[in-house]
Design a protein around this motif. Sequence first.
Motif, mmCIF file in Angstrom:
data_model
loop_
_atom_site.group_PDB
_atom_site.id
_atom_site.type_symbol
_atom_site.label_atom_id
_atom_site.label_comp_id
_atom_site.label_asym_id
_atom_site.label_seq_id
_atom_site.Cartn_x
_atom_site.Cartn_y
_atom_site.Cartn_z
ATOM 1 N N CYS A 220 24.161 -7.374 -15.960
ATOM 2 C CA CYS A 220 25.406 -7.294 -16.860
ATOM 3 C C CYS A 220 25.178 -6.183 -18.021
ATOM 4 N N ARG A 293 33.906 -6.580 -22.760
ATOM 5 C CA ARG A 293 33.933 -7.904 -22.877
ATOM 6 C C ARG A 293 34.947 -8.634 -21.869
ATOM 7 N N GLU A 294 36.344 -8.055 -22.138
ATOM 8 C CA GLU A 294 37.185 -8.582 -21.358
ATOM 9 C C GLU A 294 37.267 -8.395 -20.065
ATOM 10 N N ILE A 297 34.171 -10.633 -18.428
ATOM 11 C CA ILE A 297 34.691 -11.968 -18.443
ATOM 12 C C ILE A 297 35.377 -12.323 -17.134
ATOM 13 N N GLU A 298 36.120 -11.212 -16.808
ATOM 14 C CA GLU A 298 37.216 -11.240 -15.855
ATOM 15 C C GLU A 298 36.152 -11.200 -14.438
ATOM 16 N N SER A 301 34.409 -14.513 -13.790
ATOM 17 C CA SER A 301 35.486 -15.581 -13.090
ATOM 18 C C SER A 301 35.566 -15.502 -11.788
ATOM 19 N N LEU A 334 28.164 -11.669 -25.647
ATOM 20 C CA LEU A 334 29.185 -12.069 -24.744
ATOM 21 C C LEU A 334 29.164 -13.509 -24.334
ATOM 22 N N ILE A 338 31.814 -16.390 -24.762
ATOM 23 C CA ILE A 338 32.285 -17.362 -23.681
ATOM 24 C C ILE A 338 32.164 -18.664 -24.212
#
Length: 343
Positions: A220, A293-294, A297-298, A301, A334, A338
């Motif tokens: 990551c 970050r966005e 995070i996607e 998911s 991160l 979350i």
Amino acid sequence: MRITFAPWGETLAELADAARRAEEAGAEIVWVPELHRSAAVAAAALAQATTTAKVGTAIQLAFTRSPMITALEALDIDELAEGRFILGLGTGVQRLNESWHNARWGKPVGHMREVVRNVRHFVANAHTGDEIALEGEFEPMNIRGYERPHAPTRTEIPIYLAAMGPAMTRLAGRIGDGWISHELCSPSYLAERILPEINAGLEKAGRERSEIDLVVSACCSVDEDPQAAFDRVKAHVGFYASVRTYADFFEFHGLGEAQQAVIEAFRAGKGADYLGDVVTQEMTDAITLNGNRERVIEQISAYEGIADAVKLSAPTHGLSAAEIRKGQDEVIGLIAAIKGGTQ
């Protein structure tokens, strides 16, 4: 889906501090590998630095110790962790076992099956004084007149198996409390290549899907500047792309030609840690988490519904210690974003 973390540290003290910060951020398990440190010693350090997160090895080499030593280490670390330890075992590759450790390789699946059996049996019975008599092709265990005088924290310690190939992955489904992926494992690879083998192993053993914990590893790289995120992770991808053993993995993602370019650069004399300038954005996007970050995070998911936990780690190959620290701090931030923990 749980968020877990593999900390990095230039010293054991820094490693332990990173684990503590990840725990405060919300990581539910902290994991240590075995290459530049003993996984058992590093796990012991993390066990004492944390209070709520589980502590796991991802992974400890299964064939370079006797099963009795592996079991004793697991019992001791579980005591330090007050019942929070997870023993993650893996085979390593043949050359590492035979040339580096002078260890027996044999048939890895059969060998691993016997190691797991012996460790479980010893953990459950070493304190009773009962004779242990286990036959085996690779790891027979015959112990008489032995009684461990220390009461175990638990008589059952979870054992997770690292696996990438189909036979070892099926074994994880048959006997593992959990499965741990290779450091690079995309959602599509997990769904199409790994899960069918896990399910085949579960079916063979008459087990349910709920009886195994699937932990996917994800390198990551987080940065508000997408180019910086790419630059930080590209050498990490290059390191693994230089290994021809992973050809099927890269071909699966349509990256066969891209991997070949990396291999050619490696053969021309570039060090394995310094192949990032041959790695494309397409390669990093396919097999790592990278971006702001966005976006990350996607990307995380995408594992929902197919993995039970994601093991995040910062890239390390081709980077200075300062650069690794910056990347690690971003990943811990991160996790806090979350999970709602503190950074």
